[in-house]
Design an enzyme around this catalytic site. Structure first.
Site, short mmCIF file in Angstrom:
data_model
loop_
_atom_site.label_atom_id
_atom_site.label_comp_id
_atom_site.label_asym_id
_atom_site.label_seq_id
_atom_site.Cartn_x
_atom_site.Cartn_y
_atom_site.Cartn_z
N PHE A 93 -4.89 8.23 2.44
CA PHE A 93 -5.91 7.60 1.48
C PHE A 93 -7.16 7.37 1.76
O PHE A 93 -7.09 7.61 2.87
CB PHE A 93 -4.53 6.83 0.19
N GLY A 94 -7.21 6.13 1.28
CA GLY A 94 -8.08 5.31 1.71
C GLY A 94 -9.51 5.73 2.04
O GLY A 94 -10.30 7.30 1.32
N TYR A 95 -9.58 5.90 3.29
CA TYR A 95 -11.18 6.75 4.01
C TYR A 95 -10.90 8.02 5.11
O TYR A 95 -11.53 8.32 5.43
CB TYR A 95 -11.57 5.47 4.94
N LYS A 154 -1.72 14.73 10.66
CA LYS A 154 -1.78 13.36 10.68
C LYS A 154 -0.81 12.16 11.12
O LYS A 154 -1.15 11.80 12.35
CB LYS A 154 -2.14 12.55 9.07
N LYS A 188 -0.13 3.74 3.26
CA LYS A 188 1.18 3.44 3.59
C LYS A 188 2.59 3.82 4.09
O LYS A 188 2.49 4.10 5.35
CB LYS A 188 0.82 2.17 4.64
N HIS A 230 -3.47 6.74 13.53
CA HIS A 230 -3.35 5.40 14.11
C HIS A 230 -1.92 4.74 14.21
O HIS A 230 -1.14 3.61 15.00
CB HIS A 230 -4.02 4.21 14.31
N ASN A 252 0.79 -1.19 -0.14
CA ASN A 252 -0.05 -0.08 0.24
C ASN A 252 1.07 1.29 -0.16
O ASN A 252 1.67 1.43 1.14
CB ASN A 252 -1.22 -0.32 1.27
N ASP A 256 -1.48 -3.76 9.80
CA ASP A 256 -2.86 -4.59 9.17
C ASP A 256 -3.54 -3.77 9.75
O ASP A 256 -3.68 -3.07 11.37
CB ASP A 256 -3.12 -5.25 10.10
P1 ITT Z 1 -0.99 -4.11 2.99
O1 ITT Z 1 -2.06 -5.13 3.12
O2 ITT Z 1 -0.14 -4.64 1.44
O3 ITT Z 1 -0.50 -3.40 4.19
P2 ITT Z 1 -3.77 -3.30 2.68
O4 ITT Z 1 -4.75 -1.78 2.03
O5 ITT Z 1 -4.28 -4.43 2.29
O6 ITT Z 1 -1.97 -2.95 2.12
P3 ITT Z 1 -4.59 -4.07 5.28
O7 ITT Z 1 -5.38 -4.50 5.04
O8 ITT Z 1 -4.56 -3.22 6.77
O9 ITT Z 1 -3.74 -2.85 4.43
O10 ITT Z 1 -5.80 -2.47 4.59
C1 ITT Z 1 -6.36 -1.47 5.49
C2 ITT Z 1 -6.85 -0.39 4.66
O11 ITT Z 1 -7.96 0.49 5.72
C3 ITT Z 1 -7.00 0.76 4.32
O12 ITT Z 1 -6.70 -0.31 2.48
C4 ITT Z 1 -7.27 1.19 3.46
O13 ITT Z 1 -8.83 1.19 3.43
C5 ITT Z 1 -7.78 1.69 5.22
N1 ITT Z 1 -6.93 2.61 6.26
C6 ITT Z 1 -5.88 2.30 7.40
N2 ITT Z 1 -5.46 3.09 7.10
C7 ITT Z 1 -5.68 4.39 6.76
C8 ITT Z 1 -5.84 5.49 6.86
O14 ITT Z 1 -4.53 6.25 7.50
N3 ITT Z 1 -6.45 6.44 6.29
C9 ITT Z 1 -6.82 6.00 5.55
N4 ITT Z 1 -7.26 4.22 5.04
C10 ITT Z 1 -6.94 3.73 6.32
#
Ligand code: ITT
Length: 231
Positions: A170-172, A193, A14, A198, A11, A87
């Site tokens: 990113f993400g949410y 951030k 991350k 977290h 990711n 994770d």
């Molecule tokens: P890896 O397993 O390769 O590390 P992944 O994206 O599949 O990548 P996870 O299984 O840990 O990772 O899923 C984490 C998800 O949670 C991530 O894809 C986002 O959708 C969300 N997430 C986690 N931390 C976040 C953040 O800081 N901001 C926004 N969304 C987040």
């Protein structure tokens, strides 16, 4: 001795944050791809902690195999290797903790995040403001150079907004509202951030554990040297 941390993640969001959080000049951070390995283990644990260790073990095993075969693509002279993983996910109280450990897979791994957030907001249309509490949770797993396993948790509290705001993170992030900032976590800077997130909390706790492990190793070496002197 140089320190190399290989991060078991694919990711990019991350890894960008992780690089900003780990600032020690003696520590180099490589993503698993930069380290020449690619692991995609079945994340079949029932908690963030279990899944973090599943990812760390998968990359640790690949690195060990390559090291034994002499096919690592980087120099390990004078270097201690630690494998870490993250994770993480979004835990929404009004949805009974969903999407939780399934945050990346929620509505499909490759589904656009605007769509995922819109669907969640629809499900929460009738949830009043004071019941929209949520948290991002991160488990950082690590396998230290001696093979010992460690895991720590961090959380960032917030509220699910009724719209999507901001371009950072990113993400949410764009619908995760932080009342103390009056902004979503996609509207604050990366630096802000990382200071409260977290991931920032869990990673700093893990780095503190690593430093304690290093100090205990040095202490053991001194004791062994002293005992050697005595003989
Ligand atoms: P890896 O397993 O390769 O590390 P992944 O994206 O599949 O990548 P996870 O299984 O840990 O990772 O899923 C984490 C998800 O949670 C991530 O894809 C986002 O959708 C969300 N997430 C986690 N931390 C976040 C953040 O800081 N901001 C926004 N969304 C987040």
């Amino acid at each position: 001795m140089k320190q190399l941390i290989i991060f078991a993640t694919g990711n990019k969001g991350k890894i960008r944050e992780i690089r900003d959080i780990i600032t020690d000049p003696n520590t180099e951070v490589l993503s698993m791809r930069e380290a020449g390995v690619s692991a995609d283990p079945d994340e079949n644990g029932t908690s963030f902690e279990e899944n973090a260790l599943i990812k760390a073990r998968a990359v640790y095993d690949l690195i060990r195999q390559k090291k034994e075969a002499g096919t690592l693509c980087f120099d390990t002279t004078d270097t201690q290797i630690t494998v870490m993983s993250d994770d993480s996910g979004l835990v929404i109280d009004a949805l009974g903790g969903e999407p939780g450990i399934y945050s990346a897979r929620y509505l499909g791994y490759d589904t656009d995040y605007n769509y995922k957030m819109e669907q969640i907001m629809k499900r929460m249309e009738n949830v009043p403001d004071k019941e929209r509490t949520a948290r991002f949770v991160a488990a950082v797993g690590a396998i230290f150079p001696d093979g010992s396993e460690h895991v720590v948790l961090g959380a960032m509290e917030g509220v699910i907004a009724r719209g999507i705001y901001g371009q950072n993170g990113f993400g949410y992030d764009p619908f995760f509202y932080l009342p103390e900032y009056g902004k979503t976590s996609a509207e604050i800077t990366e630096e802000e951030k990382n200071a409260i997130s977290h991931r920032g909390k869990a990673l700093r706790a893990m780095l503190a554990q690593f430093e304690a492990w290093q100090r205990s190793g040095e202490a053991a070496q001194k004791t062994a040297a002293a005992c050697g002197d005595y003989k």
